[in-house]
Scaffold this active site. Structure first.
Site, PDB file in Angstrom:
ATOM      1  N   SER A   1     -10.229  -0.515   6.841  1.00 48.72           N
ATOM      2  CA  SER A   1      -9.643  -0.317   5.513  1.00 48.72           C
ATOM      3  C   SER A   1      -8.879  -1.502   4.959  1.00 48.72           C
ATOM      4  CB  SER A   1      -8.732   0.917   5.517  1.00 48.72           C
ATOM      5  OG  SER A   1      -9.503   2.086   5.670  1.00 48.72           O
TER       6      SER A   1
ATOM      7  N   LYS B   1       0.841  -1.198   0.000  1.00 52.19           N
ATOM      8  CA  LYS B   1       0.000   0.000   0.000  1.00 52.19           C
ATOM      9  C   LYS B   1       0.875   1.245   0.000  1.00 52.19           C
ATOM     10  CE  LYS B   1      -3.988   2.019   2.421  1.00 52.19           C
ATOM     11  NZ  LYS B   1      -4.929   1.864   3.560  1.00 52.19           N
TER      12      LYS B   1
ATOM     13  N   SER C   1      -9.749   1.978   2.614  1.00 51.44           N
ATOM     14  CA  SER C   1      -8.848   2.698   1.735  1.00 51.44           C
ATOM     15  C   SER C   1      -7.869   1.790   0.997  1.00 51.44           C
ATOM     16  CB  SER C   1      -8.071   3.740   2.545  1.00 51.44           C
ATOM     17  OG  SER C   1      -7.262   3.105   3.536  1.00 51.44           O
TER      18      SER C   1
END
Length: 488
Positions: free
Chosen positions: A176, A76, A152
């Site tokens: 997330s 990420k 996210s």
């Protein structure tokens, strides 16, 4: 050879038997990215030249003793990677091409000889539930690209679901990791707060953020967490607690397991298809010898309001460092220092980030601190106490990960409150600091995945993994594959 047709263990055996090479694995990863990523937009930055060079070096070294030797991974884009662009999907960090250090989780993964394929798409500074807040282009759901992958960590879940990488790292502040894992039909673990070092994770809300793995199977997930978990002197919130061998807990034996099912998690607002999938999952557990009872988490109804006050307040403080002076994009339109601060932040941050900074600054301001921030902290304690009370009598808490399957792109982006409510079932886990995992437990009528959330006691990821693995092995949802471009 498709990556998503194999587990880490299977590929390790093939490497050990010289049936394949690390170069083969990495080449397959980039081949898949070239085939599908123009549709799902999971990656923001690729690391192809360095990845292929590392793969060649690993093949020459043949150090098969490493836990994740040669496994292609996506990271990420809010986790620091030395020398590899890290943007948090924000225009503010668009030019942050060469970070000077690795996050602790990256040091641990590199010690086990993984290959970093690239950095994954996300909502800007991890603020969002759909990946539509990326300042580049939003990622899409591999099961149906008209739908969001969740957020996210949307890119992290989409990349694993689409077979672009074998595993990925995400971060979970209010769901997330688990929410996009549910939307994309993969396995996502949010560990106990303090289980995994946050050093090198760009902070959103420091008392809530936690890094965790996204994989296709529970066993793969447990293997990755074994590597990245552990105490870190560089993180003051890192817990000095021994890390068990999570893979040893995957016994498929859940006889006598006591499951709590909160009535609030199956109340009004939960899609009937989601509720049916969860009830069917509970029947599977019954067949395996576990028992379940309905319980109440009475303060969970306050979780969304509590979370957005606390997380926005912490975000307001954490994002104050982004001022256009030390790093990030500096406005070229300013005539003086004060304007430079204001204009750099105004031009660099997106709408959702600005919204949360404003909310957090208000909640922390004189005259409102006691009424909002302090009261939210008290409610957070009540939510944690609810879980503590339940865990006196039960081993795990089970319910849906999300109220609905993945929604369509654009469906909720202009309604922030509805978007925020999408995290209602995952947020309490972060507020309480307990571990939670999402595993696939069914499909909607239109072919979109549904996630089952399993929540455990503090630092008892072993029981969470055991519970998840038993269900996974008794069903075949984890073997299903998405059709890129639309479910068929």
């Amino acid at each position: 050879m498709a990556l998503f047709d194999h587990t880490i263990k299977e590929l390790e055996e093939k490497l050990h038997n010289n049936e394949i090479t690390v170069e083969d694995l990495v080449a397959e990863s980039y081949k898949r990215i070239e085939e599908v990523d123009d549709q799902i937009h999971a990656f923001l930055t690729l690391n192809e030249a360095d990845a292929k060079a590392k793969a060649k070096a690993l093949d020459n070294a043949k150090d098969h003793g490493a836990s994740l030797f040669g496994m292609p991974a996506g990271i990420k884009d809010n986790i620091m990677t030395k020398g590899l662009r890290t943007t948090c999907a924000s225009q503010f960090l668009d030019n942050f091409e060469d970070p000077l250090y690795d996050a602790t989780v990256m040091q641990k993964l590199n010690n086990e000889k993984i290959v970093t394929v690239g950095k994954l798409n996300m909502d800007e500074f991890a603020m969002g539930s759909s990946n539509e807040n990326s300042s580049y282009t939003g990622a899409r759901n591999p099961w149906n690209t008209d739908h969001v992958p969740g957020g996210s960590s949307g890119g992290s879940a989409a990349a694993v679901a689409a077979g672009e990488v074998l595993f990925s790292l995400g971060s979970d502040t209010g769901g997330s990791i688990r929410q996009p894992a549910a939307f994309c039909g993969v396995v996502g673990m949010k560990p106990t707060y303090g289980r995994v070092s946050r050093f090198g994770l760009v902070a959103f809300a420091s008392s809530l953020d936690q890094i965790g793995p996204i994989t296709r199977t529970v066993e793969d997930n447990a293997r990755v967490l074994e590597v990245i978990a552990g105490h870190d002197k560089m993180d003051a919130t890192s817990a000095n607690v021994d890390v068990p061998k999570y893979t040893q807990s995957l016994t498929n034996d859940v006889k006598g397991l006591k499951i709590a099912v909160p009535k609030e998690y199956l109340a009004e607002g939960v899609n009937p298809e989601v509720k049916e999938a969860v009830m069917n999952a509970l029947k599977v557990y019954e067949s395996l010898g576990a028992t379940w009872e309905e319980v109440s988490l009475p303060h969970s109804k306050y979780a969304v309001a509590t979370y957005y006050l606390l997380s926005s307040s912490e975000a307001s403080a954490n994002l104050a460092r982004f001022d256009g002076v030390r790093y990030g994009v500096r406005s070229e339109n300013a005539d003086n220092m004060i304007d430079m601060f204001k204009m750099s932040r105004s031009e660099g941050f997106g709408k959702e980030v600005k919204r949360r900074i404003m909310l957090g600054t208000f909640a922390l301001s004189s005259g409102y601190y006691d009424a909002y921030y302090k009261k939210a902290q008290k409610v957070r304690t009540l939510i944690k106490n609810d879980f503590d009370k339940i865990f006196e009598d039960y081993d795990v808490v089970i319910g849906p990960t999300t109220p609905t399957p993945a929604f369509k792109v654009g469906e909720k982006i202009n309604d922030p409150l509805t978007m925020y409510a999408n995290d209602i079932l995952t947020i309490p886990v972060n507020l309480a600091g307990v571990p939670g995992i999402s595993v696939p437990c069914g499909f909607s009528e239109n072919g979109l995945p549904i996630g089952l959330q399993i929540i455990g006691k503090h630092f008892d990821e072993s029981t969470v993994y055991r519970t998840a693995h038993a269900f996974e092995q008794a069903t075949d949802y984890h073997t299903k594959r998405p059709q890129i471009g639309g479910a068929k």
